[in-house]
Structure formats: structure tokens, C-alpha cells
Design a protein around this motif. Structure first.
Motif, mmCIF file in Angstrom:
data_model
loop_
_atom_site.group_PDB
_atom_site.id
_atom_site.type_symbol
_atom_site.label_atom_id
_atom_site.label_comp_id
_atom_site.label_asym_id
_atom_site.label_seq_id
_atom_site.Cartn_x
_atom_site.Cartn_y
_atom_site.Cartn_z
ATOM 1 N N PRO A 72 0.838 -1.206 0.000
ATOM 2 C CA PRO A 72 0.000 0.000 0.000
ATOM 3 C C PRO A 72 0.874 1.258 0.000
ATOM 4 N N GLY A 73 0.311 2.371 -0.465
ATOM 5 C CA GLY A 73 0.998 3.650 -0.347
ATOM 6 C C GLY A 73 1.291 3.953 1.109
ATOM 7 N N LEU A 74 2.395 4.638 1.375
ATOM 8 C CA LEU A 74 2.800 4.944 2.747
ATOM 9 C C LEU A 74 2.064 6.198 3.235
ATOM 10 N N ASP A 371 -10.952 2.518 5.815
ATOM 11 C CA ASP A 371 -11.861 1.987 4.792
ATOM 12 C C ASP A 371 -11.465 2.440 3.388
ATOM 13 N N LYS A 372 -10.520 3.387 3.301
ATOM 14 C CA LYS A 372 -10.132 3.949 2.003
ATOM 15 C C LYS A 372 -8.667 3.715 1.638
ATOM 16 N N ILE A 373 -7.776 3.742 2.619
ATOM 17 C CA ILE A 373 -6.336 3.608 2.353
ATOM 18 C C ILE A 373 -5.694 2.720 3.415
ATOM 19 N N GLY A 374 -4.412 2.388 3.218
ATOM 20 C CA GLY A 374 -3.654 1.665 4.234
ATOM 21 C C GLY A 374 -3.576 0.167 4.030
ATOM 22 N N THR A 375 -4.479 -0.386 3.181
ATOM 23 C CA THR A 375 -4.426 -1.812 2.838
ATOM 24 C C THR A 375 -4.619 -1.926 1.328
ATOM 25 N N PHE A 384 -0.854 2.689 -4.190
ATOM 26 C CA PHE A 384 0.102 1.610 -3.918
ATOM 27 C C PHE A 384 1.471 1.927 -4.516
ATOM 28 N N LEU A 385 2.461 1.134 -4.074
ATOM 29 C CA LEU A 385 3.851 1.338 -4.501
ATOM 30 C C LEU A 385 4.414 0.073 -5.100
ATOM 31 N N VAL A 386 5.419 0.261 -5.908
ATOM 32 C CA VAL A 386 6.230 -0.863 -6.384
ATOM 33 C C VAL A 386 7.646 -0.622 -5.870
ATOM 34 N N THR A 424 5.012 4.961 -7.906
ATOM 35 C CA THR A 424 3.971 5.309 -6.938
ATOM 36 C C THR A 424 2.672 5.542 -7.708
ATOM 37 N N TYR A 425 1.601 4.888 -7.245
ATOM 38 C CA TYR A 425 0.274 5.058 -7.852
ATOM 39 C C TYR A 425 -0.672 5.715 -6.845
ATOM 40 N N ALA A 426 -1.470 6.654 -7.323
ATOM 41 C CA ALA A 426 -2.508 7.285 -6.499
ATOM 42 C C ALA A 426 -3.823 7.180 -7.256
ATOM 43 N N ALA A 427 -4.835 6.616 -6.616
ATOM 44 C CA ALA A 427 -6.148 6.393 -7.243
ATOM 45 C C ALA A 427 -5.984 5.727 -8.614
ATOM 46 N N GLY A 428 -5.049 4.763 -8.663
ATOM 47 C CA GLY A 428 -4.849 3.984 -9.877
ATOM 48 C C GLY A 428 -4.034 4.654 -10.968
#
Length: 434
Positions: A72-74, A371-375, A384-386, A424-428
Motif C-alpha cells: 500500500p501507499g505509505l 476503509d479507504k487507504i492503508g491496505t 500503492f507502490l512498487v 507510486t500510484y494514487a487512485a490507480g
């Protein structure tokens, strides 16, 4: 908006619970050959690639990463936008450091062009380091927040920020008044709060720089808009704690000042908490408030060691903060490297899975956004990150010796930094490519 669906194949890891509550093994999900499916900016499926591939349409675009880990994104629960230009300033403890470096640097944000320039640099640094959500202090100037939110909105980032409220014990060129801070904060709330993925935080800098009148109005704003955030500092430095006692002799302690003005609550995040006592931890937990643990800054400014086991005992929500510019790195991986040492110095352990939790799901829980981020659960935002196992020669060599995901994760947090973040991806949407 056209319908988009993409898939990403790599090793995948995410936190699903706090290891302190469920034990390490039940705290995470790991797919050695995993697949993450993203539809219209949200995660629609996660699982083993061999099981999921057959369920997908033949023409779906699949990005396959070798020697990489998707997480997940940090989430950075405490950072200062206007201190970007004085990060790594030499040789002071908190109160002198504020007067010598911080306040002069923050004064430049009276100029909107300067605020725009720094907001751009700041957001690029966050994304380069894999941070997709941050709880951000602006300066006392409303334009610092406008510049930040304008830049964040363009990339559809989930960000939280607020204008600093500070009407005493600071240079004249950097103070507002109780009334002006209320009016300016309210205007920013009306303009930005809940717009896209943006949220507003009422932001009294810390108790010593706000009059009782200003703290009263901060509490009033929280009452007027029930889903606002509140962010401030607490018990970072021993001299600061003594100063608060002198300024508020009628209150029984530092936390009680904020409690009296009704600043505790489910979206209240207090940075540092290095010198909190048991009773204060219990009260924070009781009100649903959270602590931002800022190990790098606590070392750099000589503030002390945060007692994470005490917070865990009280089931107090804890997120991780870089606290740039008191902290010296935008990287939450580097911040976890320091967090491990904080625990070592107290004779305690920090498992890599607890570290992952603090930087992702723990931060999301501190912000009430789990419910929106963190997982990477289906239905959450595709932030999310690579992470690249071959980011540096040493990292590449060291990870070849790793025998399991626990060791891999720990090495990433010890040797990793911004170079480790491949994408780094934000909202896909891809928002950073190394």
C-alpha cells in the motif's frame, strides 16, 4: 470518465491488522506471485496470480514486475510543508531551532509564488518516497494551504492539511490573531474540505503559541464541522513541557490543556508524545485520539524516545511521521530504520510487520481512513507502490541472502530509501516513476 481496468503482477504484501493485537502471523497477507486488479481508481481484486488470471478478460493490460514488491501507499501522519527549505538545519533543540531556523523559513510563505514553488517540490518528494497520504502543517498564511491543495488536487491525492494558528510567543511577522485564524481557517474549510480526496485539519501549532481565546475558537471549528481533523504537537521536548506548565498553571498537564479546549477526538492527531505519562495515553485512547511517532526528528532534535509499548498497552492509535524539517528525510522507509533503533534503545523489539503496519494501516487508522487507504483490500483506493529489490547494488546483493518475506521487509526498511520506490500510484494513476 471511461471505464479502466488494469492488473499488476508481483510479490504483494499488506497489513490487515495490528500485530500487537492479533500476533504477527495474523497481521499481514502475502502473495509471493500476486495479482492486484484496479478498476476506475479502486482495487477490485487481490490474490494469487495463478487463481486470479483465469477470471480476467483476455484483453486486460497486465504489468508484470520482476524482483519487486507491491505494498500500500505509505502514510505520513506528521510533516511540515514550509520547512522543506530548512531540512537538515544544524545544532539546536526544539525551542531554539524554531526561532533560529523555522520561523524565518515559514515567513517566506506570505508570497504565493514561493508557496506554489515549495508545494510542487514537497509533493514530488512525498511521491518519490512512496508517500501517498500525509497530514500536513502549512504556515500561518492561508496561501500555504491553497498552494498545497491546488497541487494535490491536480494529482487526485488523498491529503490532509491546515493553516497554522499562532497568535503569541512567535515573531510579529508570523502571528495571526484568534479571530483572523478562525475566519481564515473557516474560509479554507469551505473551499477545500471534502473536495475530491482532500480534507482539512484545524492546526494550532502547539499550546505555547496559542492564547486561550485561539484554542477556544479551534475547538469551536471542530464543533461546527464534525468530520474535520485536528493536528498539533504534544510533549516533544522537556523544556517545552515545562513551558506549557508555566503558561497554563490552572491545567493539570500538557494534554489537559488540549482536553480543556475540546481538541481531543477521533480525528485528532498529536505529534511526538515522547514525554506522555500513562494517564495521558489512557485519555488519548479513550477519546479516540492518535499519536504521530516521529523517530527521526526525535533523534535529530534530541527530544527523546517514544514509548511505543506504553501506547500499545492502552490500545492508542499510532501512525508514523517524518516531521520534515525536524526530521531529515521524506522517506518513511528511513523513518522506520530510526524507529527500530528507538525501540532497541528501550530494550524492546520492532518487528518488520509492525513497522509495515505503522507506515500503512496504522496511519490509516490514526486518520480514520482505513476503509479507504492503508491496505490493498478490494473497494479501497488504489494507492500503492512498487518497491525495487535491485534499487542499489548493496540492496540487490543483500536481498539475495534473504530467506523469507520478514527478512526481505526488514532489509527494505533498513537499507531502503527513495531509490527503492520504483513507482507510486494514487487512485490507480501513476504519479511517480523513478
Amino acid at each position: 470518465m471511461p471505464f479502466t481496468r488494469k492488473a499488476y503482477r508481483a510479490a504483494i504484501l499488506h497489513s490487515i491488522a495490528d500485530p500487537a493485537e492479533v500476533g504477527i502471523e495474523a497481521s499481514y497477507e502475502y502473495f509471493e506471485d500476486g495479482l492486484l486488479v484496479v478498476e476506475n481508481g479502486q482495487i477490485s481484486a487481490i490474490g494469487h496470480a495463478t487463481e486470479l488470471l483465469s477470471t480476467l478478460p483476455a484483453d486486460i493490460e497486465i504489468t508484470h514486475y520482476q524482483d519487486a514488491l507491491i505494498t500500500p501507499g505509505l502514510i505520513d501522519t506528521h510533516i511540515h510543508l514550509p520547512q522543506t527549505g530548512m531540512v537538515g538545519a544544524y545544532g539546536e533543540q526544539l525551542l531554539d531551532w524554531l526561532n533560529t531556523y523555522t520561523f524565518p523559513c515559514e515567513s517566506q510563505f506570505a508570497d504565493k509564488a514561493h508557496a506554489d514553488e515549495v508545494a510542487d517540490i514537497f509533493i514530488k518528494e512525498l511521491l518519490r518516497n512512496g508517500t501517498t497520504t500525509a497530514l500536513v502543517f502549512g504556515s500561518v498564511h492561508p496561501q500555504s494551504v491553497n498552494s498545497f491543495f491546488e497541487a494535490a488536487q491536480q494529482l487526485d491525492l488523498r491529503m490532509i492539511a491546515g493553516k497554522v494558528m499562532m497568535d503569541r510567543n512567535a515573531p510579529d511577522y508570523l502571528t495571526d490573531t484568534a479571530e483572523s485564524s478562525y475566519v481564515e481557517s473557516k474560509a479554507l474549510i469551505e473551499r477545500w474540505h471534502g473536495k475530491g480526496r482532500l480534507h482539512y485539519a484545524v492546526t494550532p501549532r502547539f499550546a505555547p503559541t496559542s492564547t486561550p481565546e485561539q484554542l477556544t475558537l479551534a475547538g469551536q471549528l471542530l464543533g461546527e464541522y464534525p468530520d474535520l481533523y485536528m493536528q498539533t504537537h504534544i510533549s516533544e521536548n522537556l523544556k517545552e513541557v515545562e513551558w506549557v506548565k508555566e503558561l497554563f498553571p490552572e491545567r493539570k498537564g500538557y494534554l489537559d490543556v488540549y482536553d480543556h479546549y475540546q481538541l481531543l477526538g477521533e480525528r485528532s492527531v498529536f505529534a511526538h508524545g515522547v514525554h506522555l505519562c500513562d494517564d495521558e495515553c489512557a485519555r488519548l485512547a479513550e477519546t479516540g485520539s492518535a499519536i504521530a511517532f516521529c523517530p527521526t526528528s526525535n533523534f535529530f532534535l534530541g527530544s527523546g524516545l517514544f514509548n511505543l509499548p506504553m501506547a500499545e498497552k492502552h490500545k492508542l492509535n499510532v501512525g508514523l511521521g517524518t516531521d520534515v524539517g525536524g526530521g531529515t528525510s521524506f522517506s518513511l522507509l528511513q523513518t522506520l530504520n530510526e524507529a527500530y533503533k528507538v525501540m532497541q534503545l528501550q530494550g524492546a523489539r520492532l518487528s518488520p510487520f509492525k513497522s509495515l503496519y505503522l507506515a500503512t494501516l496504522g496511519g490509516a487508522r490514526a486518520l480514520r481512513l482505513e476503509d479507504k487507504i492503508g491496505t490493498l483490500h478490494p473497494g479501497t483506493d488504489a494507492d500503492f507502490l512498487v518497491l525495487d529489490y535491485n534499487a542499489t547494488p548493496l540492496l540487490s546483493y543483500r536481498l539475495k541472502q534473504a530467506n523469507n518475506i520478514a527478512e526481505t521487509l526488514f532489509v527494505l526498511m533498513t537499507l531502503g530509501d527513495d531509490r527503492t520506490v520504483l513507482q507510486t500510484y494514487a487512485a490507480g494513476t501513476l504519479v511517480h516513476q523513478r
